[in-house]
Design a protein around this motif. Structure first.
Motif, mmCIF file in Angstrom:
data_model
loop_
_atom_site.group_PDB
_atom_site.id
_atom_site.type_symbol
_atom_site.label_atom_id
_atom_site.label_comp_id
_atom_site.label_asym_id
_atom_site.label_seq_id
_atom_site.Cartn_x
_atom_site.Cartn_y
_atom_site.Cartn_z
ATOM 1 N N LEU A 51 0.721 -0.678 -0.103
ATOM 2 C CA LEU A 51 -0.165 0.245 0.264
ATOM 3 C C LEU A 51 0.667 1.452 0.002
ATOM 4 O O LEU A 51 2.111 1.338 0.637
ATOM 5 N N GLY A 52 0.628 2.305 -0.295
ATOM 6 C CA GLY A 52 1.343 3.780 -1.110
ATOM 7 C C GLY A 52 0.187 4.428 -0.740
ATOM 8 O O GLY A 52 -0.361 4.592 -1.125
ATOM 9 N N SER A 53 1.000 5.940 -0.800
ATOM 10 C CA SER A 53 0.024 6.710 -0.316
ATOM 11 C C SER A 53 0.874 7.922 -1.034
ATOM 12 O O SER A 53 1.827 8.025 -0.560
ATOM 13 N N ALA A 54 0.742 9.159 -1.262
ATOM 14 C CA ALA A 54 1.324 10.523 -1.766
ATOM 15 C C ALA A 54 1.574 11.311 -0.643
ATOM 16 O O ALA A 54 0.189 11.202 0.009
ATOM 17 N N ILE A 55 2.632 11.855 -0.458
ATOM 18 C CA ILE A 55 2.693 12.967 1.381
ATOM 19 C C ILE A 55 2.887 14.500 0.481
ATOM 20 O O ILE A 55 2.804 14.691 -0.216
ATOM 21 N N TYR A 56 2.206 14.343 1.071
ATOM 22 C CA TYR A 56 1.506 16.299 1.106
ATOM 23 C C TYR A 56 1.468 16.929 2.539
ATOM 24 O O TYR A 56 1.363 16.372 3.725
ATOM 25 N N GLN A 57 2.681 18.053 1.906
ATOM 26 C CA GLN A 57 2.434 18.357 3.687
ATOM 27 C C GLN A 57 3.019 18.145 4.679
ATOM 28 O O GLN A 57 2.062 17.459 5.564
ATOM 29 N N HIS A 84 5.899 5.157 0.540
ATOM 30 C CA HIS A 84 5.411 6.928 0.382
ATOM 31 C C HIS A 84 5.689 7.290 -0.887
ATOM 32 O O HIS A 84 6.885 7.289 -0.951
ATOM 33 N N SER A 85 5.289 8.490 -1.912
ATOM 34 C CA SER A 85 5.916 9.165 -2.642
ATOM 35 C C SER A 85 5.315 10.502 -2.861
ATOM 36 O O SER A 85 5.009 10.935 -2.511
ATOM 37 N N GLY A 86 7.262 10.735 -2.575
ATOM 38 C CA GLY A 86 7.130 12.645 -2.308
ATOM 39 C C GLY A 86 8.577 13.663 -2.527
ATOM 40 O O GLY A 86 8.131 14.383 -3.511
ATOM 41 N N PRO A 87 9.329 13.212 -2.388
ATOM 42 C CA PRO A 87 10.936 13.917 -2.561
ATOM 43 C C PRO A 87 10.945 14.246 -3.895
ATOM 44 O O PRO A 87 10.558 13.404 -4.440
ATOM 45 N N LEU A 88 11.758 15.279 -4.181
ATOM 46 C CA LEU A 88 11.924 15.865 -5.550
ATOM 47 C C LEU A 88 13.013 16.598 -5.704
ATOM 48 O O LEU A 88 13.020 16.896 -4.336
ATOM 49 N N GLY A 89 13.309 16.318 -7.126
ATOM 50 C CA GLY A 89 14.875 17.303 -7.184
ATOM 51 C C GLY A 89 15.890 16.727 -6.699
ATOM 52 O O GLY A 89 15.912 15.840 -6.346
ATOM 53 N N ALA A 95 15.124 9.395 2.397
ATOM 54 C CA ALA A 95 13.924 9.028 3.325
ATOM 55 C C ALA A 95 13.036 10.166 3.644
ATOM 56 O O ALA A 95 13.196 11.386 4.442
ATOM 57 N N GLN A 96 11.367 10.504 3.438
ATOM 58 C CA GLN A 96 11.091 10.790 3.811
ATOM 59 C C GLN A 96 10.312 10.044 5.354
ATOM 60 O O GLN A 96 10.119 8.985 5.545
ATOM 61 N N PRO A 97 9.497 11.614 7.021
ATOM 62 C CA PRO A 97 9.942 11.013 7.969
ATOM 63 C C PRO A 97 8.461 10.371 7.090
ATOM 64 O O PRO A 97 7.532 10.097 6.674
ATOM 65 N N VAL A 98 8.052 8.962 8.328
ATOM 66 C CA VAL A 98 6.377 8.360 8.063
ATOM 67 C C VAL A 98 5.655 8.962 9.133
ATOM 68 O O VAL A 98 5.835 9.347 10.236
ATOM 69 N N PRO A 99 4.665 9.799 8.875
ATOM 70 C CA PRO A 99 3.158 10.486 9.878
ATOM 71 C C PRO A 99 3.616 9.363 11.243
ATOM 72 O O PRO A 99 3.033 7.977 10.679
ATOM 73 N N ALA A 100 2.815 9.751 11.883
ATOM 74 C CA ALA A 100 2.428 9.350 14.064
ATOM 75 C C ALA A 100 1.299 8.415 13.406
ATOM 76 O O ALA A 100 1.744 6.781 13.431
ATOM 77 N N ASP A 101 0.337 9.131 12.733
ATOM 78 C CA ASP A 101 -0.976 8.113 12.408
ATOM 79 C C ASP A 101 -0.191 6.653 11.803
ATOM 80 O O ASP A 101 -0.840 5.631 12.174
ATOM 81 N N VAL A 102 0.197 6.498 10.504
ATOM 82 C CA VAL A 102 1.049 5.414 9.803
ATOM 83 C C VAL A 102 1.951 4.722 10.675
ATOM 84 O O VAL A 102 2.048 3.221 10.412
ATOM 85 N N ALA A 103 2.072 5.322 11.419
ATOM 86 C CA ALA A 103 4.311 4.476 12.203
ATOM 87 C C ALA A 103 3.265 3.519 12.885
ATOM 88 O O ALA A 103 3.491 2.137 13.357
ATOM 89 N N ARG A 104 2.111 3.883 13.570
ATOM 90 C CA ARG A 104 1.796 2.974 14.774
ATOM 91 C C ARG A 104 1.783 2.005 14.186
ATOM 92 O O ARG A 104 0.816 0.772 14.303
#
Ligand SMILES: Cc1cc2nc3c(=O)[nH]c(=O)nc-3n(C[C@H](O)[C@H](O)[C@H](O)COP(=O)(O)O)c2cc1C
Length: 181
Positions: A51-57, A84-89, A95-104
């Protein structure tokens, strides 16, 4: 063994990553269904879920987090991989931080660390935003996507194999959830 590959996207970058994961899993001999998250009613037909999600803010799209919560019990008895998909340039490999709700939730499922894939930003989305305009472009790394998917295929083992104990446990848990509804 059939693997569900499901994703939440706003602008399509995460959808293409999910499609590439599906292609690679099939090349490894697995059956793989690739669906946007809103089209998935149940995870019970699947032995494994990617399962994957885009990251916004810094956050996952809400439908992805809702999906993880809604199917929490069934996901606990399945193999789960998250990305998750996000970082650019210039930061595309960070590697992007995992939001706390997702990490749990990831801990609940015993999922391996959440994988970050570089994203894609189209010019028409960021008109009049100088900070974002600098990041426009396709940073996706298809070799990275394929390499990660091959690791999943290796962990899942030869197609058709599966622990009989795992399957019995899933059937038992799914039946209990069904009665509880
Ligand atoms: C307004 C906005 C905010 C964003 N915030 C983040 C962020 O916090 N972290 C990140 O890694 N990428 C961020 N991105 C980049 C997107 O996650 C990236 O473009 C992604 O690949 C888009 O996926 P999608 O096409 O599946 O929606 C942002 C993009 C936009 C337009």
């Amino acid at each position: 063994m059939t693997v569900l590959v499901t994703y939440a996207t706003k602008m399509g970058a995460t959808a293409s990553i999910a499609a590439a994961i599906g292609v690679e899993l099939r090349a490894a001999g697995f059956a793989a269904d690739v669906h946007e998250i809103g089209a998935v009613q149940a995870v019970t037909p699947y032995e494994a879920v990617v399962l994957g999600s885009a990251i916004y803010q810094g956050r996952w799209l809400p439908e992805a987090v809702r999906f993880l919560r809604r199917h929490e019990r069934q996901l606990r008895t399945r193999r789960v991989w998250l990305f998750h998909s996000g970082p650019l340039g210039a930061s595309r490999q960070q590697a992007q931080p995992v939001p706390a709700d997702v990490a749990r939730l990831a801990r609940e499922f015993g999922a391996p660390p959440v994988k970050t894939f570089a994203g894609n930003l189209q010019a028409d989305v960021v008109l009049h935003d100088d900070d974002l305009e600098r990041l426009v472009g396709d940073s996706r790394d298809w070799l990275d996507v394929r390499a990660w998917t091959r690791q999943i295929a290796t962990t899942l083992g030869a197609p058709g194999e599966g622990s009989a104990h795992d399957a019995r446990q899933r059937t038992h848990d799914d039946a209990r959830d069904h009665r509880a509804r």
